[in-house]
Design an enzyme around this catalytic site. Sequence first.
Site, PDB file in Angstrom:
ATOM      1  N   ARG A  35       0.829  -1.213   0.000  1.00 42.40           N
ATOM      2  CA  ARG A  35       0.000   0.000   0.000  1.00 42.40           C
ATOM      3  C   ARG A  35       0.865   1.265   0.000  1.00 42.40           C
ATOM      4  O   ARG A  35       0.486   2.282  -0.591  1.00 42.40           O
ATOM      5  CB  ARG A  35      -0.948  -0.016   1.214  1.00 42.40           C
ATOM      6  CG  ARG A  35      -2.038   1.070   1.186  1.00 42.40           C
ATOM      7  CD  ARG A  35      -3.085   0.805   2.261  1.00 42.40           C
ATOM      8  NE  ARG A  35      -4.214   1.733   2.240  1.00 42.40           N
ATOM      9  CZ  ARG A  35      -4.492   2.599   3.208  1.00 42.40           C
ATOM     10  NH1 ARG A  35      -3.728   2.659   4.285  1.00 42.40           N
ATOM     11  NH2 ARG A  35      -5.538   3.386   3.115  1.00 42.40           N
ATOM     12  N   ALA A  61      -7.385   7.813   0.295  1.00 43.16           N
ATOM     13  CA  ALA A  61      -7.346   6.374   0.009  1.00 43.16           C
ATOM     14  C   ALA A  61      -8.223   5.729   1.073  1.00 43.16           C
ATOM     15  O   ALA A  61      -8.096   6.032   2.259  1.00 43.16           O
ATOM     16  CB  ALA A  61      -5.922   5.853   0.089  1.00 43.16           C
ATOM     17  N   SER A  62      -9.127   4.854   0.660  1.00 44.13           N
ATOM     18  CA  SER A  62     -10.100   4.287   1.587  1.00 44.13           C
ATOM     19  C   SER A  62      -9.433   3.401   2.644  1.00 44.13           C
ATOM     20  O   SER A  62      -8.312   2.931   2.477  1.00 44.13           O
ATOM     21  CB  SER A  62     -11.142   3.464   0.833  1.00 44.13           C
ATOM     22  OG  SER A  62     -11.618   4.171  -0.283  1.00 44.13           O
ATOM     23  N   GLN A  63     -10.198   3.176   3.733  1.00 48.11           N
ATOM     24  CA  GLN A  63      -9.722   2.348   4.839  1.00 48.11           C
ATOM     25  C   GLN A  63      -9.608   0.882   4.382  1.00 48.11           C
ATOM     26  O   GLN A  63     -10.557   0.330   3.837  1.00 48.11           O
ATOM     27  CB  GLN A  63     -10.759   2.469   5.959  1.00 48.11           C
ATOM     28  CG  GLN A  63     -10.380   1.796   7.231  1.00 48.11           C
ATOM     29  CD  GLN A  63     -11.469   1.967   8.294  1.00 48.11           C
ATOM     30  OE1 GLN A  63     -12.514   2.559   8.048  1.00 48.11           O
ATOM     31  NE2 GLN A  63     -11.217   1.420   9.461  1.00 48.11           N
TER      32      GLN A  63
END
Length: 217
Positions: A35, A61-63
Site C-alpha cells: 500500500r 485512500a479508503s480504509q
Amino acid sequence: MTERYVAARRALIERLQDRGIRDLNLLRIFDLVPRHEFLPEAVRHRAYEDAAVPIGFGQTASQPSLQALYMQLLELEPHERVLEIGTGSGFQTAILAHLADRVYSVERVRELSVRARASLDRLRFSNVALLVGDGTIGWSRFAPYDAILVSAAAPDIPQPLISQLTAGGRMLVPVGTRESQRLMLVRRTPGGIEQEEVIDCTFVPLLGRFGWAEEVG
Ligand code: SAH
C-alpha cells in the site's frame, strides 16, 4: 518489499482478520500488495494503519478493512471483469487486479490517475485500464461488467452503471447525503434489480453528471 513495512503490514492483516475478513486468498493479496507504494511520500508511514489516508486534491485512500469488506461482498471470480469508479491512489485497483481477469478504473482527477498508473506500472500490473473522466456515466466501451465498485458517495444509484452490469452482475455503491451514506449492494437478476443495504459508511462525494454537482468556486 521495504523491510521496515513488513511488521506493520503483518499487523494490518491481523487487524483485517479481527474485523471478520476470513477469506485466505483475500488476506494473502492484502499481504502481497504494498500500500505504501500507492501513497504520497508524506503519508507513507501511515500506509499500514487501518485508516483512510489523504492522497491530495481533497481525496483519501479508503480504509483497508472497508476495502476488504467490499471485496468479500463482491465475490469476484478469476475470469470476471470489473469496473471501478474512483481510482484514487490505485491501491484498491491493484487488489482488484489480483482477484479478477481485467480491471477498468475511471478517475476524474487526472493527476491521481497518472500517479496510480505509475504505481501500477512499477509493480508490473498488466491487466488494468485507466480512464480520466466522469465515472458516473460508467465506461461504455468495455461494458458490460460482472462487478462495479463505486468508491465515492452518490446521491442515488447512477442509472448508467446499472445498465453496464452483466446479467447476474453485482455493484457496490455508497448512497446517501454528502455527509453519510449506506453502502448498497445491487444485483442485476433475471427478475430485475435487487438492492440490499450493507452498512453505514462515509465516502468523499461522487462528483459528476449522475452524482453531486461540482462546486462552482
Ligand atoms: N479506492 C480509492 C478511493 C479514492 S477516494 C483509494 O483507495 O485510493 C474516491 C475517488 O473518487 C477520488 O479520487 C475522487 O477524485 C474520485 N471521484 C469522485 N467523483 C468521480 C467521478 N464522477 N468519476 C470518477 N472518479 C470520481
